[in-house]
Design an enzyme around this catalytic site. Structure first.
Site, PDB file in Angstrom:
ATOM      1  N   ASP A 125      -0.849 -52.049   9.316  1.00  0.00           N
ATOM      2  CA  ASP A 125      -0.868 -52.441   7.946  1.00  0.00           C
ATOM      3  C   ASP A 125      -2.327 -52.621   7.176  1.00  0.00           C
ATOM      4  O   ASP A 125      -2.982 -53.650   7.904  1.00  0.00           O
ATOM      5  CB  ASP A 125       0.040 -53.767   7.672  1.00  0.00           C
ATOM      6  CG  ASP A 125       0.372 -54.102   6.038  1.00  0.00           C
ATOM      7  OD1 ASP A 125      -0.201 -53.456   5.155  1.00  0.00           O
ATOM      8  OD2 ASP A 125       1.119 -55.335   6.000  1.00  0.00           O
TER       9      ASP A 125
ATOM     10  N   ASP B 107       4.249 -51.257   0.525  1.00  0.00           N
ATOM     11  CA  ASP B 107       4.562 -52.651   0.273  1.00  0.00           C
ATOM     12  C   ASP B 107       4.299 -52.995  -0.972  1.00  0.00           C
ATOM     13  O   ASP B 107       5.041 -52.941  -2.050  1.00  0.00           O
ATOM     14  CB  ASP B 107       3.904 -53.173   1.381  1.00  0.00           C
ATOM     15  CG  ASP B 107       4.077 -54.576   1.230  1.00  0.00           C
ATOM     16  OD1 ASP B 107       4.608 -55.442   0.314  1.00  0.00           O
ATOM     17  OD2 ASP B 107       3.445 -55.681   2.396  1.00  0.00           O
TER      18      ASP B 107
ATOM     19  N   LYS C 153      10.392 -56.723   0.165  1.00  0.00           N
ATOM     20  CA  LYS C 153      10.193 -58.111   0.154  1.00  0.00           C
ATOM     21  C   LYS C 153      10.924 -58.773  -1.149  1.00  0.00           C
ATOM     22  O   LYS C 153      10.531 -58.403  -2.453  1.00  0.00           O
ATOM     23  CB  LYS C 153       8.678 -58.561  -0.113  1.00  0.00           C
ATOM     24  CG  LYS C 153       7.792 -58.158   1.205  1.00  0.00           C
ATOM     25  CD  LYS C 153       6.706 -58.551   1.056  1.00  0.00           C
ATOM     26  CE  LYS C 153       5.628 -58.099   2.282  1.00  0.00           C
ATOM     27  NZ  LYS C 153       4.220 -58.142   2.387  1.00  0.00           N
TER      28      LYS C 153
ATOM     29  N   LYS D  25       3.432 -54.916  14.731  1.00  0.00           N
ATOM     30  CA  LYS D  25       2.507 -54.448  13.420  1.00  0.00           C
ATOM     31  C   LYS D  25       1.130 -55.222  13.695  1.00  0.00           C
ATOM     32  O   LYS D  25       1.128 -56.332  13.864  1.00  0.00           O
ATOM     33  CB  LYS D  25       3.307 -54.624  12.330  1.00  0.00           C
ATOM     34  CG  LYS D  25       2.553 -54.833  11.021  1.00  0.00           C
ATOM     35  CD  LYS D  25       3.295 -54.935   9.833  1.00  0.00           C
ATOM     36  CE  LYS D  25       2.616 -55.862   8.824  1.00  0.00           C
ATOM     37  NZ  LYS D  25       3.749 -55.739   7.493  1.00  0.00           N
TER      38      LYS D  25
ATOM     39  N   SER E 272       4.048 -59.301  12.684  1.00  0.00           N
ATOM     40  CA  SER E 272       3.127 -58.907  12.234  1.00  0.00           C
ATOM     41  C   SER E 272       2.097 -59.758  12.809  1.00  0.00           C
ATOM     42  O   SER E 272       1.916 -60.835  12.816  1.00  0.00           O
ATOM     43  CB  SER E 272       3.182 -59.064  10.645  1.00  0.00           C
ATOM     44  OG  SER E 272       1.734 -58.918  10.035  1.00  0.00           O
TER      45      SER E 272
ATOM     46  N   GLU F  14       1.241 -48.705   7.044  1.00  0.00           N
ATOM     47  CA  GLU F  14       1.668 -49.627   5.814  1.00  0.00           C
ATOM     48  C   GLU F  14       0.581 -49.709   4.739  1.00  0.00           C
ATOM     49  O   GLU F  14      -0.740 -50.187   5.189  1.00  0.00           O
ATOM     50  CB  GLU F  14       2.229 -50.830   6.147  1.00  0.00           C
ATOM     51  CG  GLU F  14       2.868 -51.759   5.012  1.00  0.00           C
ATOM     52  CD  GLU F  14       3.456 -53.034   5.787  1.00  0.00           C
ATOM     53  OE1 GLU F  14       3.924 -53.210   6.839  1.00  0.00           O
ATOM     54  OE2 GLU F  14       3.837 -54.028   4.807  1.00  0.00           O
TER      55      GLU F  14
ATOM     56  N   LYS G 212      -2.552 -55.920  11.668  1.00  0.00           N
ATOM     57  CA  LYS G 212      -3.327 -55.400  10.457  1.00  0.00           C
ATOM     58  C   LYS G 212      -4.340 -54.826  10.682  1.00  0.00           C
ATOM     59  O   LYS G 212      -5.195 -55.016  11.835  1.00  0.00           O
ATOM     60  CB  LYS G 212      -3.518 -56.914  10.012  1.00  0.00           C
ATOM     61  CG  LYS G 212      -2.287 -57.802   9.510  1.00  0.00           C
ATOM     62  CD  LYS G 212      -1.698 -57.150   8.191  1.00  0.00           C
ATOM     63  CE  LYS G 212      -0.562 -58.130   7.774  1.00  0.00           C
ATOM     64  NZ  LYS G 212      -0.142 -57.563   6.320  1.00  0.00           N
TER      65      LYS G 212
ATOM     66  N   GLY H 211       7.452 -59.851   5.049  1.00  0.00           N
ATOM     67  CA  GLY H 211       7.658 -61.484   5.405  1.00  0.00           C
ATOM     68  C   GLY H 211       6.101 -61.762   4.420  1.00  0.00           C
ATOM     69  O   GLY H 211       5.222 -60.962   4.316  1.00  0.00           O
TER      70      GLY H 211
HETATM   71  O1  OSB Z   1       1.326 -57.422   3.900  1.00  0.00           O
HETATM   72  O2  OSB Z   1       3.318 -57.642   4.957  1.00  0.00           O
HETATM   73  C1  OSB Z   1       2.235 -58.181   4.449  1.00  0.00           C
HETATM   74  C2  OSB Z   1       1.515 -61.754   5.080  1.00  0.00           C
HETATM   75  C3  OSB Z   1       1.009 -62.132   4.087  1.00  0.00           C
HETATM   76  C4  OSB Z   1       0.676 -61.222   3.123  1.00  0.00           C
HETATM   77  C5  OSB Z   1       1.146 -59.849   3.233  1.00  0.00           C
HETATM   78  C6  OSB Z   1       1.671 -59.320   4.494  1.00  0.00           C
HETATM   79  C7  OSB Z   1       1.721 -60.496   5.475  1.00  0.00           C
HETATM   80  C8  OSB Z   1       2.399 -59.926   6.749  1.00  0.00           C
HETATM   81  C9  OSB Z   1       2.912 -61.141   7.519  1.00  0.00           C
HETATM   82  O3  OSB Z   1       2.200 -58.925   7.060  1.00  0.00           O
HETATM   83  C10 OSB Z   1       4.561 -61.053   7.571  1.00  0.00           C
HETATM   84  C11 OSB Z   1       5.059 -62.359   8.353  1.00  0.00           C
HETATM   85  O4  OSB Z   1       5.021 -62.685   9.382  1.00  0.00           O
HETATM   86  O5  OSB Z   1       5.655 -63.198   7.351  1.00  0.00           O
HETATM   87 MG    MG Z   2       2.283 -55.399   4.009  1.00  0.00          MG
END
Ligand code: OSB
Ligand code: MG
Length: 370
Positions: free
Chosen positions: A190, A240, A264, A163, A137, A215, A165, A292
């Site tokens: 995402d 999510d 998660k 992925k 991510s 996402e 953001k 994550g």
């Molecule tokens: O939305 O998946 C998410 C990190 C912090 C809060 C929300 C998210 C995320 C990530 C990072 O996308 C995932 C990771 O590398 O741990």
């Molecule tokens: Mg997410």
């Protein structure tokens, strides 16, 4: 068989991230993480609260998790003395919400149970995979150029899926550039709830870039608007934030709000509920993958165990420790091979050794409850 839970420790550690992580709800450059240790008859089970520093992903934060753990969850557990994770789950049920605080203890109980039986945790969970497929991510960057460089580096390392953001102002253009430079990669984005149905045209335009999924485009607590959006676009929606338990998963799937779900452990309150979400999805032929929360080693090890379940059939967000921290709190750190895979350790419990010296060195407060 009964077991005497002698004490439970909560401990806050603080560690800077190797580089800041930015989402539509804000930027993180230092993690404040609560570790839980459950001590019982000479054995210790480890858990990690995945709550972020502030209440911007969901309602939880490091501070609320500390409060709920110390004043409600742990006193209840010490009083009722559950012998297994199955006995723990109903004890936590009356506490509304605060899933990440609950999961910290619930996952520690699973680790404890596996260590008592001298078996790897993933086997207790009925996990089948010997390795898990990994994606990354990538947060919002200062420029598209930096984004492209980061992606190139992760692909070179071997990661199987990228992925990115997105947020208003960092969406269509970023996706278009990434797709132009990397025409064939598994790519997704995402939004962390940054959009509304007023943005439906944006999502229709994103349909052109054959994304694996989008996402959580709409509100963190919404399912209904996602039905409307999913019916208007071809790209699968992955939920999510909106999926807190197996019933949410069922409602979202049956109503057509999504075609993929990210699981998660923290968001759903631990393994028991994660398995329910997993099973509901499998029954509907909906793939899941493991999300994550910028976890330290304990949480990351739990994510690996969870990802061994059968229906985790897409690369997840669980990646190498060194992407986050100069030194992790487990030995060995989580490592990813050149094929973008993490091999699941076969030792007892989570299978990674907590590095107590390292944990001590990054601790800012600790309390032991008896
Ligand atoms: O939305 O998946 C998410 C990190 C912090 C809060 C929300 C998210 C995320 C990530 C990072 O996308 C995932 C990771 O590398 O741990
Ligand atoms: Mg997410």
């Amino acid at each position: 068989m009964p077991i005497k839970i002698e004490q439970i420790e909560i401990r806050e550690i603080q560690m800077p991230l190797v580089s800041y992580f930015e989402t539509s709800f804000g930027r993180t450059d230092r993690r404040r993480i609560i570790l839980v240790r459950v001590f019982a008859e000479g054995i210790v089970g480890y858990g990690e609260a995945t709550s972020p520093e502030g209440p911007f992903y969901n309602h939880e934060s490091t501070g609320t998790a500390w409060h709920i753990l110390k004043d409600f969850i742990i006193p209840r557990v010490l009083e009722k003395q559950p012998a297994t994770p199955d006995e723990l789950t109903p004890l936590l049920k009356p506490i509304r919400g605060h899933a990440m605080a609950k999961a910290a203890v619930e996952t520690a109980f699973w680790d404890l149970q596996a260590r008592r039986l001298k078996r790897p945790l993933y086997q207790l969970l009925d996990g089948k995979r010997k390795f898990i497929d990994c994606g990354v991510s990538i947060g919002i960057q200062g420029s598209v150029k930096e984004l492209l460089q980061k992606i190139a580096k992760e692909l070179e390392t071997g990661y199987q899926r990228i992925k990115i953001k997105i947020k208003p102002g960092w969406d269509l253009q970023a996706v278009r550039e990434v797709r132009t430079h990397f025409p064939d990669i598994l790519l997704m984005c995402d939004a962390n709830s940054a959009y509304t149905l007023a943005d439906i045209d944006l999502f229709k335009r994103l349909d052109e870039y054959h994304l694996l999924m989008i996402e959580q485009p709409l509100a963190w607590n919404d399912i209904l608007d996602h039905i409307q959006l999913q019916s208007a676009i071809r790209t699968p929606i992955c939920l999510d934030e909106s999926i807190l338990d197996g019933d949410d998963a069922r409602k979202a799937i049956e109503s057509g709000a999504c075609r993929v779900i990210n699981i998660k452990l923290g968001r759903v309150g631990g393994y028991a509920e994660a398995k329910r979400v997993h099973d509901v999805c499998r029954a509907h032929s909906i793939p899941v993958w493991c999300g994550g929360m910028l976890e330290a080693g304990i949480g990351r090890a739990h994510n690996i165990a969870l990802s061994t379940l059968e229906n985790f059939c897409l690369p997840g967000d669980v990646s190498a420790s060194k992407r986050y921290f100069v030194q992790d709190i487990i030995d060995p750190p989580v490592e990813v091979d050149s094929g973008g895979r993490i091999f699941v350790p076969d030792g007892p419990g989570i299978g990674f050794q907590p590095n107590l010296q390292r944990i001590e060195a990054v601790t800012v407060r600790a309390e032991v409850l008896r």
